[in-house]
Structure formats: structure tokens, C-alpha cells
Design an enzyme around this catalytic site. Sequence first.
Site, PDB file in Angstrom:
ATOM      1  CB  CYS A 196      -6.094  -2.973  -5.521  1.00 37.27           C
ATOM      2  SG  CYS A 196      -6.688  -3.251  -3.850  1.00 37.27           S
ATOM      3  CG  HIS A 197      -6.227  -3.413  -9.639  1.00 34.40           C
ATOM      4  ND1 HIS A 197      -7.315  -3.134  -8.845  1.00 34.40           N
ATOM      5  CD2 HIS A 197      -6.193  -4.760  -9.784  1.00 34.40           C
ATOM      6  CE1 HIS A 197      -7.938  -4.272  -8.545  1.00 34.40           C
ATOM      7  NE2 HIS A 197      -7.271  -5.274  -9.102  1.00 34.40           N
ATOM      8  N   GLY A 198      -2.553  -0.375  -8.862  1.00 31.01           N
ATOM      9  CA  GLY A 198      -1.554   0.629  -9.241  1.00 31.01           C
ATOM     10  C   GLY A 198      -2.112   1.909  -9.823  1.00 31.01           C
TER      11      GLY A 198
END
Lengths: 232, 385
Positions: A196-198
Site C-alpha cells: 500500500c505505502h511501501g
Amino acid sequence: MNAFRLANRLVPRTMGAMRSSSRILGTTNALRHLSVPATQTTQALDQLGSVDHEYESTRVDRVAEPDRRAFTYLMLSSVQFVYASAARLLVVKLVASMAPSAEVLALAFGEFDLSALEVGKTIMVDWRGKPIYIRRRSVAEIEKESQVQLDHLRDQEADSDRTIKPEFLVVVGICPHLGCVPLPNAGDFGGFFCPCHGSHYDVSGRIRMGPAPLNLEVPPYKFISDTTVLIG
Amino acid sequence: LSLTFMNSSHNRITSSPLINLPSGIVRPSFSLSSLLLQLQISLKSLLPVNLPRLNKAYFFALIDSHIIHYPTPITLTYAWSFGSLAGICLVIQMVSGIFLSMHYAPNVDLAFSSVEYIMRDIKNGWLIRYVHANGASMFFIVVYSHICRGLYYGSYMEPREWLWVSGVILFFLMMGTAFTGYVLPWGQMSFWGATVITSMVTVIPVVGSAIVEWLWGGYTIKNPTLNRFFVIHFLLPFFIAGFTLIHLALLHKVGSNSPIGSDTGVDDVPFYPYYASKDLFALSCFLVFFATFVFYFPNVLNHPDNCIPADPFETPRHVVPEWYFLAYYAILRGIPHKTGGIIAMFGSIAVLFLIPFINSSEIRNTTYRPIFKFFFGYSLLISLF
């Protein structure tokens, strides 16, 4: 009761006395200005024959018989205690009914057999509706994780504190950032990677890179045998 | 005519001798204890006098004039407590119903087991369910007593005709709520009771069967029916609550009837503390009666066939509604003609609307009407046995 009020009650009321008393007392008791002395009106109403003086005759004088008033107060307060208990009971029973039910509580524990899990592999199981990753780690991986310096970690936890048996890593597969499920055996640190956001997690499930503020949560669990884990 | 009607004397609150507002005298502060002291002083001298307005604030003055200082006849008996009891029953049903609907599933595959889930798995679920189920029966007991009081003491007579009519509307809403609610557990009685009652619509010529399929949302009673009955059951109590306000407004316009039946208002006492405490005591007695059913005999008013999950292909041998509908059910079955039976059944309730308008007596209380009293008692006996 203060002596001044007592004196007022015992003296027959007239309009003048009441006005002066209320001025002295400083009360803004509007009704006192209006009331007509009792004797005049009761005489008139008595002739109608429909008046009884029960209110006056059964009245308990507060000064003359202090114990009777105490009895009344005792009666009233005990009944009011019952009312308060009933109200409390109502609230407690209704609020408790919204708590997790017996079915939910019965499904609160999960037993999982890990005998088929190979070294280096990760499985996902369902516990309380949440995804749980269980990874069987090799000796080299355990060694590598134990040598990571805590200063390098955003959420400082030693690997030995995050496992019961170092061979098995049990973590909740929900990213502490915003709740996505990370991918196992992925990322720059060989552990987990949240697409999703690394966020990158290591083989101990600790956040190494990315926006997540905390390590992957370790649920309460224990081993009931060498290869069977009870989570919950 | 309208000008004479516009003065304050047609409203009990502004025309009662107990509450006339003297000009220029206002109490700047409001406290209940000094209020009671005032009351004692004024009652002590038994004055047909004006009490000062207690509050300048409109909201508190409104509450005060309707609940605290509201003039109530001194002669009311406990038969007059059933009204407030009915209001409290409504609140009990709404609260228990809301907590039940947190766990109930209005789907034909899940409804029955969700009720069992409530009974077994939810904490205190059994208590909430029994309160709701027995509370419905209690509600009907209270309302039937309330209606009986109205009939006996002539509370439907002039000037309370529209009060009575609003009460009958409330009764219809209540029966609709009870009917839709009984369907929800989806037991055998639920299903077949729903089938029987909704099928009555087929008696309408030409469009009857189309209407019933619209009502069912299908060709038989199935999931669409259960879903909409759940919505109706949730919705109607709010209509009841609104109509209760209308009912109370109509009551407060003219004031309560009394066993004496004379509306002079000379012997009025403030509602608080006299009838507040009387109603509180009546509530305590009612709760003991209610608790006996909930805790000791929770299923005695229920039909055991409703503990069998609904089977659309098998009708139970003895299909009966709940006890509070048995009288109308008997009327329905007593007439061996489909349309006639249905008309007689609904007519027996609708005739209540007519009562104030066909009344020819000038005397309110049945005690003072010997002929009427005989027939009143006789019909009561007939209906019971």
C-alpha cells in the site's frame, strides 16, 4: 430550621408580618405577598362541606417530633436506593449485551499445526478474523536478526523478545500504518513488504523502511506441543 | 364564533383556577424544594388562587405547566394510572427492541437461529428477549385496562371525543406493531399467523390477489415479506410515540375525567407530587407483575409451536394468534363466511371509533347508570367466557 423561620410558622400570619419577614429575610418569595390568611378562606370553604383538614391534622411537626421525620426520610431513601439500583441494573444489563457474545469468545482461540511448515516458508492463518503470518526461520536468519542493532530500529525490540521459539515467527499480518495486509517473503529485508505505502519489514517482522510507525504486532500465543501453536 | 373561541378559557392550562398568571409577579429563580414549599403554603390555605409563573424560560414553563403544576382532579383512582403505564410500556418495548435488533438478522435463513443466538450467546440476551416478548403482552394488558377505564367512566364522552379517537388510532398502530413483531422470530406460528392475516386482503374483489402479492413481495411469504415486516415493526412505534403526544395534547386541552364525572376543576391538585408519586407506585406494582412473568413464567403466554422453525409446507394443527388477538380471532372464526368474518373482525375494533358519537347519555360514570351498567358487566362476562 433556623429560629426565625420557626417563629414565623408559629405566629399567625398576617399580610403585614409576611411582607416584613420576607423583606428581612431577603427572599423574593412572591407567593407570600399574595396569600390570604388561612382562617378566612377555610371558613368559607368549610361551609361547602367538602373540605377536610387532613393535611394539617396529619402533618408531623418537624421540631416537636424529629424522629418521625427521620423515619419518613429513612423509608424514602431506602426506596430511592431501590430505584437507583434498578436504573443501574438496567444500564449494566443493556450495555453488557453489546459485549462480545459467547460465540465470539469461543472463537477467540485458534490452534494451528505447524508440522508441515518448511524452513523459510510462511503460512497465513485466520485468528479472530485477522490474518496471522507464521514463518519458519532458518538458523542463519535468526542469527542475522539477533545481530541487528536496536539503534537502527524505529520501534526498538530485540528479536528474542518477539518470539517464544526463535524458529517460528508469529505476527499479525496487518500493517500498523493504515491496515493493509503485507506480502510475505518480500521486501528489501527479506521479511514482509506492504504494497500500500511501501513499508519493509525484516524476518522478525520489525519495521525497517517505510511509513509504518511500529513493528508487526505479536499476538498472544503459546506452544502446546513442539509443532502446535495456540494463538489467543 | 372564532373570536370567542380564541380566548384562553377553552384550554385547561390557561383557564384552570390553579394556574392563572398574575401580572407583574415573577419568581426569578426556580428550585423544586422552594416550589414544594410554595405548594404547601398555598394548599394549606386552600386557595382558589393564582400561582405565579415559575419560570420565564419558555421550555421550563412548558414542562411545568404540563407535568408539574398541571391541574389534575383529586378524585382519580389507580384506574387512571394505566395511561402513564402504557407510555412506560412503550419505552420498555422500544429500548429492549433496539437492543434486540442489534443482534437479530431479518433473513429467512438466519432469523430463527439469530433469536436462539440472542437467547444463548449474547450476554443478558435471554433477559432482553423475554422482556420484549412479555412486555408486548403487558402492554396489551395495560392498554386493555386503560380502554376499559375509558368505557366505564365515560371518558369518551363530550368534550373528549377526539381524545378517544386518537386512542383508538393508537390501538390500531399497536396491533400492527404486535402483528409484524410476532412474525420476526420466524417460528411456525409466526409464519402461519402472517399467512392467515395477510391473506385476508384477498377478500377484496378484482384486485385482492394482486394486492396480496404486492404485500408479500412474492407469491408466498418469504424473505421480502420478513424484511419489510421488520422495517414496519421498527417504524410503527415511532408513529405510536408521535400519536401519544397528540393523545396527551388532546387530553391536556380539557383535562382528565374523574370517577365523579364532573369537570368543574375546583378540586384539582398539581400533578407533581400527587399523581407523579401515585403513578410511580403503580409502576412499581406493574414491574413486579411484569417481572413475575419475565423471570418465572417467561413462556406461559407464548405458543410452543413458535419454537419450531417455520415450515411453509406444513400448517400446525392449532394456529392461533397471541392471546391479545384471540377475541377478534374468535369473531373471525365464528362467522362461516369469508368476507363476513373479516368484516366482523375488523368491524368489532372499528366500532370503537363510533362510541363517542353514538352516545346519548348525559351521565359519564357507569356507576350512576344502572341499565347500562348491567349490559356493560354482562358483555364483559360474555367476552371473558
